[in-house]
Design an enzyme around this catalytic site. Sequence first.
Site, PDB file in Angstrom:
ATOM      1  N   ARG A   1       0.857  -1.183   0.000  1.00  0.00           N
ATOM      2  CA  ARG A   1       0.000   0.000   0.000  1.00  0.00           C
ATOM      3  C   ARG A   1       0.891   1.230   0.000  1.00  0.00           C
ATOM      4  NH1 ARG A   1      -1.982  -3.563   3.958  1.00  0.00           N
ATOM      5  NH2 ARG A   1      -4.097  -4.369   3.548  1.00  0.00           N
TER       6      ARG A   1
ATOM      7  N   LYS B   1      -2.381  -2.659   7.893  1.00  0.00           N
ATOM      8  CA  LYS B   1      -3.451  -2.128   8.719  1.00  0.00           C
ATOM      9  C   LYS B   1      -3.398  -2.759  10.104  1.00  0.00           C
ATOM     10  CE  LYS B   1      -6.538  -1.141   4.829  1.00  0.00           C
ATOM     11  NZ  LYS B   1      -7.851  -1.412   4.206  1.00  0.00           N
TER      12      LYS B   1
ATOM     13  N   HIS C   1      -2.379   2.735  -5.987  1.00  0.00           N
ATOM     14  CA  HIS C   1      -3.160   1.524  -5.760  1.00  0.00           C
ATOM     15  C   HIS C   1      -3.261   0.695  -7.035  1.00  0.00           C
ATOM     16  CE1 HIS C   1      -5.076  -0.187  -2.310  1.00  0.00           C
ATOM     17  NE2 HIS C   1      -6.162  -0.513  -2.982  1.00  0.00           N
TER      18      HIS C   1
ATOM     19  N   HIS D   1      -3.878  -9.138   3.330  1.00  0.00           N
ATOM     20  CA  HIS D   1      -5.321  -9.215   3.526  1.00  0.00           C
ATOM     21  C   HIS D   1      -5.623 -10.134   4.696  1.00  0.00           C
ATOM     22  CE1 HIS D   1      -6.482  -7.991  -0.866  1.00  0.00           C
ATOM     23  NE2 HIS D   1      -6.197  -6.960  -0.100  1.00  0.00           N
TER      24      HIS D   1
END
Length: 320
Positions: free
Chosen positions: A163, A192, A264, A290
């Site tokens: 990212r 994240k 992205h 993910h």
Amino acid sequence: MAGAAPAEVRTAVDHAVGDYLQHMGVERGLAANTLSAYRRDLSRYAAYLREQGCTEPSQVTRQHVTGFVQALSDGSDGGTPLGVRSAARTVVAVRGLHKFWALEGLAPSDPASDVYPPMPGKRLPKAISVDEVTRILEACGADTPTGLRDRALLEFLYSTGARISEGVGLDVDDLSLATEEPGPAVVRLFGKGSKERLVPLGSYGARALEAYLVRGRPLLAAKGKGTPALFLNARGGRISRQSAWTILKTAAEKANITKDVSPHTLRHSFATHLLEGGADVRVVQELLGHASVTTTQVYTLVTADTLREIYAAAHPRAFG
């Protein structure tokens, strides 16, 4: 659009809809625009129920609810066919209405409890071809501190699928370019929730980073205050996300890529090209960081044409 029933033909359903709207306006304190949308949606539903012969809330069945959901998409009730999002909003209003009727004792059960709004189709990630990525990378950078940085940054993003926040947040110590183990170098990324993962770094990306670390970053760092950041701006500080966007946009323009390209896009292209090359979706899941493989599986939709081509070429009975 079906309107509200005239006063002389108003049924118990119409009155019960009115009670629910009053409840939503007073008890829930909905904004005027939201309440207006609810009134419009439920007026259409009440008109549909009248056409189906339902005059009491207790007469409505699950079949009536699902029939209305179908009517929202095809206009079979005489109303305007709605898009997925507008239909979903209407179904939410209908579900709330039936829940209210059941709680108030106007109906023995809730026939809409397991009727769900239509789901919008999955948006396919925007990926560009390998050739287009190559053209962008080759158009990027020059033998200057900032040029070496630009090439290293874009090579890094495409090589790792990181990212943009992970790229600009990287520190020098997160790299491990020199390794005694066979295979590509690795880089430590923080995704994240500060979730850490190790991602391989291809030889093109590694060479670009080495050139930047040797001939570019020291000159940029001399202008700053000793930040550990890997990618530095012209003042020696950590590069911003906006600057990274500008670097990519500039390179895409130089490469005559007319598509809308963002950082992205490189991440999407990284995933798509790996799957087209035969990588397992669970491996790509780990590389992208993910939490669930279902998030990654959307990329398999992009490669459907490739799978068909491979099947047609390889299966002995594909054609006959």
